[in-house]
Design an enzyme around this catalytic site. Sequence first.
Site, PDB file in Angstrom:
ATOM      1  N   CYS A 178       0.814  -1.212   0.000  1.00  0.00           N
ATOM      2  CA  CYS A 178       0.000   0.000   0.000  1.00  0.00           C
ATOM      3  C   CYS A 178       0.848   1.262   0.000  1.00  0.00           C
ATOM      4  O   CYS A 178       0.350   2.339  -0.322  1.00  0.00           O
ATOM      5  CB  CYS A 178      -0.951   0.003   1.198  1.00  0.00           C
ATOM      6  SG  CYS A 178      -0.118  -0.012   2.792  1.00  0.00           S
ATOM      7  N   ASN A 179       2.137   1.158   0.366  1.00  0.00           N
ATOM      8  CA  ASN A 179       2.947   2.373   0.376  1.00  0.00           C
ATOM      9  C   ASN A 179       4.310   2.211  -0.298  1.00  0.00           C
ATOM     10  O   ASN A 179       5.219   2.978  -0.031  1.00  0.00           O
ATOM     11  CB  ASN A 179       3.135   2.901   1.809  1.00  0.00           C
ATOM     12  CG  ASN A 179       3.615   1.829   2.760  1.00  0.00           C
ATOM     13  OD1 ASN A 179       4.425   0.992   2.388  1.00  0.00           O
ATOM     14  ND2 ASN A 179       3.109   1.853   3.979  1.00  0.00           N
ATOM     15  N   ARG A 180       4.442   1.235  -1.198  1.00  0.00           N
ATOM     16  CA  ARG A 180       5.674   1.124  -1.984  1.00  0.00           C
ATOM     17  C   ARG A 180       5.426   0.274  -3.220  1.00  0.00           C
ATOM     18  O   ARG A 180       4.612  -0.659  -3.213  1.00  0.00           O
ATOM     19  CB  ARG A 180       6.828   0.540  -1.166  1.00  0.00           C
ATOM     20  CG  ARG A 180       6.805  -0.952  -0.964  1.00  0.00           C
ATOM     21  CD  ARG A 180       8.076  -1.464  -0.273  1.00  0.00           C
ATOM     22  NE  ARG A 180       8.192  -0.860   1.045  1.00  0.00           N
ATOM     23  CZ  ARG A 180       9.115   0.026   1.378  1.00  0.00           C
ATOM     24  NH1 ARG A 180      10.005   0.416   0.499  1.00  0.00           N
ATOM     25  NH2 ARG A 180       9.156   0.531   2.591  1.00  0.00           N
ATOM     26  N   GLY A 238       5.846  -5.961  11.156  1.00  0.00           N
ATOM     27  CA  GLY A 238       6.244  -7.258  10.629  1.00  0.00           C
ATOM     28  C   GLY A 238       5.475  -7.724   9.424  1.00  0.00           C
ATOM     29  O   GLY A 238       5.836  -8.736   8.816  1.00  0.00           O
ATOM     30  N   GLN A 296       4.532  -9.759   2.692  1.00  0.00           N
ATOM     31  CA  GLN A 296       4.478  -9.136   1.379  1.00  0.00           C
ATOM     32  C   GLN A 296       5.715  -9.465   0.557  1.00  0.00           C
ATOM     33  O   GLN A 296       5.632  -9.646  -0.662  1.00  0.00           O
ATOM     34  CB  GLN A 296       4.302  -7.623   1.548  1.00  0.00           C
ATOM     35  CG  GLN A 296       2.968  -7.266   2.184  1.00  0.00           C
ATOM     36  CD  GLN A 296       2.920  -5.864   2.772  1.00  0.00           C
ATOM     37  OE1 GLN A 296       3.965  -5.296   3.128  1.00  0.00           O
ATOM     38  NE2 GLN A 296       1.736  -5.304   2.884  1.00  0.00           N
ATOM     39  N   SER A 341      -7.135  -6.441   5.852  1.00  0.00           N
ATOM     40  CA  SER A 341      -8.481  -6.435   6.415  1.00  0.00           C
ATOM     41  C   SER A 341      -8.647  -7.546   7.450  1.00  0.00           C
ATOM     42  O   SER A 341      -9.285  -7.346   8.492  1.00  0.00           O
ATOM     43  CB  SER A 341      -9.515  -6.605   5.297  1.00  0.00           C
ATOM     44  OG  SER A 341      -9.443  -5.542   4.377  1.00  0.00           O
ATOM     45  N   GLY A 367      -8.781  -9.199   2.456  1.00  0.00           N
ATOM     46  CA  GLY A 367      -7.378  -9.539   2.243  1.00  0.00           C
ATOM     47  C   GLY A 367      -6.605  -9.586   3.540  1.00  0.00           C
ATOM     48  O   GLY A 367      -7.182  -9.569   4.629  1.00  0.00           O
TER      49      GLY A 367
END
Length: 451
Positions: free
Chosen positions: A50-52, A115, A120, A197, A194
């Site tokens: 979500c941020n990379r 963590g 991911q 969530s 996911g």
Amino acid sequence: MSLLVVGLSHRSAPVSILERASLPSDTQAKLLQDTLAAEPAAEATVLATCNRIELYADVDKFHAGVAELSTLLAQHSGVGLEELTPYLYVHYEDRAVHHLFSVACGLDSMVVGEGQILGQIKDALALGQDLHTAGRLLNDLFQQALRVGKRAHSETGIDRAGQSLVTFGLEQLAQDTAVENWAGCKKALVIGAGSMSSLAAATLARAGVAEIVIANRTLARAERLAEILAEPGGTGVAARAAEMVAVGDELGRADIVVSCTGATGLVLTGDAVEAAAAGRDEPLYLLDLAMPRDIDAAAHRIPGVRLVDIESLADASADAPMAHDVDQVRGIVSDEVAAFGAAQRAAHITPTVVALRTMAADVVASEVARLEGRLPGLDDKQRAEITQTVRRVVDKLLHAPTVRVKQLASEPGGAGYADALRTLFDLDPETVASVSRADLNDADVKNRGRV
């Protein structure tokens, strides 16, 4: 070939750019396939959270590789190259390894030490393996990154320094409000099913929320998550699933909403939030963990609504906690980068050493055969003794040079020793390449079983 990473993250780009540059799973697969089709890249995988967004590749030319990977990121993200370029960062060779290991340890996360990034990274490797775009270098790199991340969490207090993005978001949501904990909430609505969530739902259940509703585009996934939450062996919370078309009705009855979907447009518009907030006695709490955002940013201006999203979390995470633990992890990363580099340089010369020993064995076999032709009266025992003696002589002559060349090759700048061996002994390049291909196939089989 050399390791190259080109990417952007919350540290290099504003949320508005990250939102537009997000990569759905099908786009990630197309990006990897196109990267391998490009001339400079031999293998590739993508780490998209979500941020990379980071594209890792093994390339044979640095400048051409940077240009090609940057262009591919722009094409598949939908953000023009000229607009995207100022926010891209580039890491090469050891710096690229250092970057991924730092990411795996949570040092580069929005919430230091979290963590979830390990899962991911594991997903990124699995995608490259499934598409056969990750070869020996990226398999080794990502497997080692997972081990380094686990080591950092087990050997240091980095877990105390950081929390999951969910926990951090809930804490930020509760700040400056009357909420001391979420146990007072009667109902939570979680949009999406996911990993993020699911973590949010479990966190809210453990916090004591009375009821949790899971809404998802695929109802079966929402039902499965609700079943897990409600199981006695799970959290035991009252949980049920809902279709996405029912989100508006569920929103009006919820006390807290956490949304994290892969939607490309808004899931909750400002009008929908305003309608849900109308006539309420209690505040409506909204946590948006999606990138791009699920909840209209205008919702924070609606009376009775408290919204926390990725952008506000980035601002709130500016303070660096637990400096001692962070320094410890940085030390681990530095040590592991040096060890990984030495192992890769040593592995680079192995096919050449194997080819040299193969050539030596062929020379021994040829000379023994020539000797047998000149001395046909040798019995089996004599022939075996002569053969063994010649082999011992050759092995002793090659032992010290091959051991030493492996040691030298593992040091920085040692890549040239393989070329020197090939030149000095006039080794067949195809023989060396065939050993490399065999090693790669063996490594691929082993690595695919370890993820």
